[in-house]
Design a protein around this motif. Structure first.
Motif, PDB file in Angstrom:
ATOM      1  N   SER A   1       0.846  -1.193   0.000  1.00 34.03           N
ATOM      2  CA  SER A   1       0.000   0.000   0.000  1.00 34.03           C
ATOM      3  C   SER A   1       0.883   1.246   0.000  1.00 34.03           C
TER       4      SER A   1
ATOM      5  N   ASP B   1      -3.087  -0.831  -5.005  1.00 33.89           N
ATOM      6  CA  ASP B   1      -4.474  -0.826  -4.532  1.00 33.89           C
ATOM      7  C   ASP B   1      -4.705  -2.192  -3.846  1.00 33.89           C
TER       8      ASP B   1
ATOM      9  N   GLU C   1     -11.703  -6.182   8.507  1.00 35.76           N
ATOM     10  CA  GLU C   1     -12.012  -4.748   8.657  1.00 35.76           C
ATOM     11  C   GLU C   1     -11.022  -4.082   9.604  1.00 35.76           C
TER      12      GLU C   1
ATOM     13  N   ALA D   1      -7.715  -3.687   7.700  1.00 35.83           N
ATOM     14  CA  ALA D   1      -7.802  -2.639   6.664  1.00 35.83           C
ATOM     15  C   ALA D   1      -7.772  -1.259   7.319  1.00 35.83           C
ATOM     16  N   GLU D   2      -8.463  -1.129   8.423  1.00 36.80           N
ATOM     17  CA  GLU D   2      -8.504   0.161   9.131  1.00 36.80           C
ATOM     18  C   GLU D   2      -7.103   0.548   9.615  1.00 36.80           C
ATOM     19  N   ARG D   3      -6.389  -0.463  10.119  1.00 30.06           N
ATOM     20  CA  ARG D   3      -5.027  -0.215  10.621  1.00 30.06           C
ATOM     21  C   ARG D   3      -4.097   0.215   9.488  1.00 30.06           C
TER      22      ARG D   3
ATOM     23  N   GLY E   1      -4.864   1.849   6.759  1.00 28.70           N
ATOM     24  CA  GLY E   1      -5.135   3.174   6.191  1.00 28.70           C
ATOM     25  C   GLY E   1      -6.345   3.187   5.283  1.00 28.70           C
ATOM     26  N   PRO E   2      -6.828   4.399   4.963  1.00 29.59           N
ATOM     27  CA  PRO E   2      -8.085   4.539   4.239  1.00 29.59           C
ATOM     28  C   PRO E   2      -8.073   3.980   2.820  1.00 29.59           C
ATOM     29  N   GLU E   3      -6.871   3.801   2.241  1.00 26.63           N
ATOM     30  CA  GLU E   3      -6.825   3.281   0.860  1.00 26.63           C
ATOM     31  C   GLU E   3      -7.035   1.776   0.828  1.00 26.63           C
TER      32      GLU E   3
ATOM     33  N   LEU F   1      -8.987  -1.656   1.634  1.00 25.51           N
ATOM     34  CA  LEU F   1     -10.383  -2.029   1.896  1.00 25.51           C
ATOM     35  C   LEU F   1     -10.495  -3.480   2.340  1.00 25.51           C
TER      36      LEU F   1
END
Ligand SMILES: NC(=O)c1ccc[n+]([C@@H]2O[C@H](COP(=O)([O-])OP(=O)(O)OC[C@H]3O[C@@H](n4cnc5c(N)ncnc54)[C@H](OP(=O)(O)O)[C@@H]3O)[C@@H](O)[C@H]2O)c1
Length: 217
Positions: free
Chosen positions: A20, A25, A37, A40-42, A44-46, A48
């Motif tokens: 990332s 992507d 989830e 993915a949150e850990r 970063g926002p890019e 998913l």
């Protein structure tokens, strides 16, 4: 590249972060949606979290970052036997070795990469990233420390090129050992390294320094 990562553990986190950061992507799919989830949150926002099946559709490469004894379940979840990974470079970093001992645990010593190729119809399996601890992909080598060579095996040259790029993106140098007919050697090397390390020896001190001839790539 569009990369799917199957698994939500240590290696998924490290390579997810590295790729990332390199601008790819990345999507994460785990058997636990909550863990996917959270990861993915850990990252970063890019990044998913998606359902495992979605993590393999339309990807340029997929990393199978699950425990060796969970491979069959995970490939079942994504519909690999129906061809959901056909034509996709599928990276196998698994180590089916006894913790602290290094003995291969697969039945009759069958290489994991071959088992995976048999379960994932049409996937282009590449063995890679199994020899170094996950944190190697999120930390740069210290001053004076040599970079690492990531030995890989695979039968598809385009897939090997894709995975080679992904190795470079996290600071490694890719080296193709051969096709999947050589992959057992690569898998046994992990047992060799783990066995010596747990016996208190530096595995790199147990291999001779052999002059290498430069190759162009
Ligand atoms: N960590 C390293 O330094 C490292 C280095 C090189 C290679 N590897 C290899 O990379 C792979 C992942 O290692 P890791 O350290 O990331 O392991 P980990 O932190 O223990 O994570 C294992 C992952 O596999 C999933 N999993 C286990 N059984 C499953 C099943 N039956 N069905 C679906 N998913 C299942 C787990 O899901 P749950 O969380 O839901 O249980 C978890 O997401 C392993 O094969 C390992 O040998 C690891």
């Amino acid at each position: 590249m569009r990369i799917g990562i199957l698994g939500t553990g240590t290696l998924a986190a490290a390579l997810g972060e590295g790729w990332s950061r390199a601008g790819h992507d990345v999507v994460i799919g785990g058997r636990s949606q909550v863990k996917a989830e959270r990861l993915a949150e850990r990252l970063g926002p890019e990044v998913l979290a998606v359902a495992p099946r979605e993590a393999v559709v339309g990807r340029d490469a997929v990393l199978l970052a699950v425990s060796w004894d969970g491979v069959e379940d995970m490939l079942g979840l994504v519909g690999a036997s129906e061809g959901s990974l056909a034509g996709t470079p599928l990276i196998d970093p698994t180590n089916a070795v006894a913790h602290g001992v290094g003995v291969l645990l697969t039945e009759h010593g069958e290489p994991m990469a071959k088992r995976i190729a048999g379960l994932a119809r049409g996937a282009h399996v590449v063995k890679a990233f199994h020899l170094f601890p996950a944190d190697r992909w999120t930390s740069s080598p210290g001053a004076g420390q040599a970079g690492v060579t990531v030995a890989m095996c695979g039968d598809d040259s385009a897939a090997l090129r894709v995975v080679g790029e992904l190795v470079r993106d996290v600071g490694g140098t890719p080296a193709i050992l051969g096709g999947l007919d050589r992959v057992r050697q690569l898998e046994e090397a992990a047992g060799f390294v783990i066995g010596l390390a747990f016996a208190g020896f530096d595995p790199s001190s147990a291999v001779p320094r052999v002059p290498s001839s430069p190759v162009s790539d």
